[in-house]
Write an enzyme that holds these catalytic residues in place. Structure first.
Site, short mmCIF file in Angstrom:
data_model
loop_
_atom_site.label_atom_id
_atom_site.label_comp_id
_atom_site.label_asym_id
_atom_site.label_seq_id
_atom_site.Cartn_x
_atom_site.Cartn_y
_atom_site.Cartn_z
N LYS A 56 0.87 -1.17 0.00
CA LYS A 56 0.00 0.00 0.00
C LYS A 56 0.91 1.22 0.00
O LYS A 56 1.48 1.60 1.02
CB LYS A 56 -0.90 0.05 1.24
N GLU A 102 10.08 1.83 10.35
CA GLU A 102 11.08 2.83 9.95
C GLU A 102 10.38 4.18 10.09
O GLU A 102 9.53 4.53 9.27
CB GLU A 102 11.50 2.62 8.49
N CYS A 125 13.54 11.71 6.27
CA CYS A 125 13.46 11.29 7.66
C CYS A 125 14.80 11.46 8.36
O CYS A 125 14.86 11.65 9.57
CB CYS A 125 13.01 9.84 7.72
N GLU A 132 9.63 16.77 14.70
CA GLU A 132 10.07 16.66 13.31
C GLU A 132 9.24 17.67 12.50
O GLU A 132 8.02 17.59 12.49
CB GLU A 132 9.79 15.24 12.83
N1 NAD Z 1 12.85 5.95 9.04
C1 NAD Z 1 12.62 5.92 7.75
O1 NAD Z 1 13.14 5.08 7.03
C2 NAD Z 1 11.70 6.94 7.12
C3 NAD Z 1 11.83 7.20 5.78
C4 NAD Z 1 10.98 8.14 5.20
C5 NAD Z 1 10.00 8.78 5.95
N2 NAD Z 1 9.89 8.52 7.26
C6 NAD Z 1 8.89 9.23 8.06
O2 NAD Z 1 7.64 9.29 7.38
C7 NAD Z 1 6.92 10.45 7.78
C8 NAD Z 1 6.38 11.18 6.56
O3 NAD Z 1 5.62 10.38 5.77
P1 NAD Z 1 4.02 10.41 5.78
O4 NAD Z 1 3.50 11.78 6.08
O5 NAD Z 1 3.59 9.73 4.53
O6 NAD Z 1 3.72 9.52 7.08
P2 NAD Z 1 2.36 8.85 7.51
O7 NAD Z 1 2.68 8.05 8.72
O8 NAD Z 1 1.25 9.82 7.58
O9 NAD Z 1 2.01 7.89 6.30
C9 NAD Z 1 2.88 6.83 5.92
C10 NAD Z 1 2.05 5.69 5.41
O10 NAD Z 1 1.31 5.15 6.48
C11 NAD Z 1 -0.06 5.05 6.13
N3 NAD Z 1 -0.83 5.16 7.36
C12 NAD Z 1 -1.25 6.28 7.99
N4 NAD Z 1 -1.95 5.95 9.11
C13 NAD Z 1 -1.95 4.61 9.19
C14 NAD Z 1 -2.53 3.65 10.09
N5 NAD Z 1 -3.21 4.05 11.15
N6 NAD Z 1 -2.35 2.34 9.84
C15 NAD Z 1 -1.64 1.92 8.78
N7 NAD Z 1 -1.11 2.77 7.87
C16 NAD Z 1 -1.24 4.09 8.07
C17 NAD Z 1 -0.26 6.16 5.12
O11 NAD Z 1 -1.40 5.93 4.34
C18 NAD Z 1 1.04 6.08 4.34
O12 NAD Z 1 0.99 5.06 3.36
C19 NAD Z 1 7.90 11.26 8.56
O13 NAD Z 1 7.66 11.13 9.94
C20 NAD Z 1 9.25 10.65 8.20
O14 NAD Z 1 10.26 10.85 9.13
C21 NAD Z 1 10.72 7.59 7.86
#
Ligand code: NAD
Length: 483
Positions: free
Chosen positions: A170, A245, A279, A382
């Site tokens: 997804k 992650e 991130c 962040e």
């Molecule tokens: N550590 C890493 O490797 C890494 C890499 C890139 C981004 N990030 C982090 O990602 C974040 C930014 O991305 P974002 O805004 O897309 O994050 P997000 O958590 O809003 O969304 C990420 C994914 O999770 C899904 N999601 C949201 N709520 C969910 C739930 N309750 N259950 C299951 N899936 C759910 C979203 O639809 C999306 O596909 C930042 O915090 C960033 O630091 C981490």
């Protein structure tokens, strides 16, 4: 308007069980340019069933068969490289030069690295009379974000495929088009039906259905700490493996023997890259208190050189940034900039509102705050935008203490004229990655966080091993019969 309303399940593009659509917005002009479907639990059930069926045969393919498949995937990826770069640029706003040079490039980097590992990896080890067999973990559910979208997809899909797993992905509903192009890559390469499946949707519906699904053996999630926790909780009842992650608030320690101008200006550039939406962005820069004023002057000059451009600008290159991804992110970043001012940090450059002459698009001014203290909201949360916070320290010990004073632990950065000193500081940082003196990413090195930045490792051999189960077979070597 580009209509991409189908999901890729069991080797075919299929309609969602219940129609429901979502517009994909171009952050450069705030206009919808594509439409996708949002799936439901019923679509997840179909995808999981396909992945379970495919696991029966795909998990038993030989190394040689998977190597041949990877070679085809790499060729097909190269054929779609330009389209993937353009899609990423349009859906999440990275300037085209960055999309081509880095965003799309990471996908190829992970495929090549995984192929190398697959060719050599010892799946079977005999210790005494016991064999240790490394087997595919099963059906994997992947949930990915929008910020480095193809990187986060391929760094999961490539090792899982190489290990013999089958997959339900997804991707982020905010940037789903690159993922659909990647599904086409896998289809073109001849990945067998059911091995890779893609269901678009949001977190609370498709994400939750995947996380709690009894037919999924492992969830690998990249995104915010908030959503990562939700995934782990939903997964708990089925005792599946969960790799998280998550977010970061990484420290960049400029030691007092570092070249100040070089270290501070490159720290500003790497913070601003991808509009600060990484991130592992070096978002807290620690400078020696005695050099605070000089460091601020360098950071101001470096940030003011950065140009904010329309991502489609053909001749833009390094030193330019695009908009942030969405209105939600824009508003969140604006609120945090305001908070920084209210909490008393010194606004060195940038600040609230859009850059001059830009009245449309989610463009944010490259912003630097100085004289920040670690208790301020802008040092703790962040921001995920082009906003650098600068903090002063009194000694190496103080810098290390402040750097570690965060719930996150993804990356660290150390600048020093003395490599031994830099290594010592690196060993004290409670983070999964440390970059010394501007060293860039390494596809072969493990990527992941300590503390609330996560618990998984991706990239390279360590990332590959996350998709393996370990089986011990005693009596593998029969005891010689007594004469
Ligand atoms: N550590 C890493 O490797 C890494 C890499 C890139 C981004 N990030 C982090 O990602 C974040 C930014 O991305 P974002 O805004 O897309 O994050 P997000 O958590 O809003 O969304 C990420 C994914 O999770 C899904 N999601 C949201 N709520 C969910 C739930 N309750 N259950 C299951 N899936 C759910 C979203 O639809 C999306 O596909 C930042 O915090 C960033 O630091 C981490």
């Amino acid at each position: 308007m580009l209509e991409r309303l189908q999901f890729y399940i069991d080797g075919k593009w299929v309609d969602p069980v219940t129609p429901k659509t979502l517009d994909v917005i171009n952050p450069a002009n705030e206009e919808a340019f594509a439409r996708i479907s949002l799936g439901s639990k019923a679509d997840v059930d179909k995808a999981v069933a396909a992945a379970r069926r495919a696991f029966e045969t795909y998990s038993r393919t030989t190394r040689e068969e998977r190597v041949a498949l990877f070679e085809k995937i790499i060729a097909a990826y190269k054929g779609k490289y330009q389209a993937i770069a353009e899609a990423i640029s349009q859906e999440m706003g990275a300037p085209l030069w960055l999309s081509k040079a880095a965003q799309a490039g990471t996908g190829l980097g992970h495929l090549n690295e995984t192929l190398k590992i697959l060719k050599e990896y010892p799946f079977e080890e005999v210790r005494g009379t016991t064999a240790i067999l490394k087997e595919p973990v099963g059906v994997c559910g992947f949930i990915t974000p929008w910020n480095w979208p193809i990187n986060q997809i391929v760094c999961k899909v490539a090792p899982a495929l190489a290990a013999g797993c089958t997959i339900v992905l997804k991707p982020s509903e905010v940037a789903p088009l690159n993922a659909m192009l990647f599904a086409e890559v896998l289809h073109e390469a001849g990945v067998p039906a059911g091995v890779f499946n893609l269901v678009n949707g949001d977190g609370p519906s498709v994400g939750e259905a995947m996380s709690s699904h009894p037919g999924i053996d492992m969830m690998s999630f990249t995104g915010s700490t908030r959503a990562g926790i939700a995934v782990a909780k939903a997964a708990a009842d089925t005792v599946k493996r969960v790799a998280q992650e998550l977010g970061g608030k990484s420290a960049n320690i400029v030691l007092d023997d570092a070249d100040l101008t070089k270290s501070v200006s490159s720290g500003v550039m790497s913070m601003m890259l991808n509009s600060g939406q990484s991130c592992n962005a070096p978002s807290r820069m620690f400078v020696p208190r005695a050099k605070n004023d000089a460091a601020i002057a360098v950071a101001k000059a470096a940030a003011e050189k950065i140009k904010v451009v329309d991502p489609a600008t053909p001749d833009a290159g390094p030193g330019t940034i695009g908009p942030v991804v969405s209105e939600v992110q824009f508003n969140k970043i604006q609120a945090l900039i305001q908070k920084g001012i209210e909490e008393g940090a010194t606004l060195v450059t940038g600040g609230p509102g859009r850059p001059e002459n830009m009245n449309r698009g989610y463009y944010v001014r490259p912003t630097v705050f100085a004289n920040v203290t670690n208790d301020m909201t802008i040092a703790r949360e962040e921001i995920f935008g082009p906003v650098l916070t600068m903090l002063a320290y009194d000694s190496d010990e103080d810098a290390i203490k402040q750097a570690n004073d965060t719930v996150y632990g993804l990356s660290g950065y150390v600048q020093s004229g003395d490599i031994e000193r830099a290594r010592k500081v690196a060993s004290r940082l409670r983070t999964g990655n440390v970059h010394l003196n501007g060293a860039g990413p390494d596809f072969g090195a493990p990527f992941g966080g300590y503390k609330q930045s996560g618990n998984g490792r991706e990239w390279g051999e360590y990332g590959f091993e996350e998709f393996l189960e370990i089986k011990a077979v005693m009596g593998w070597v029969p005891k010689p019969k007594a004469a």
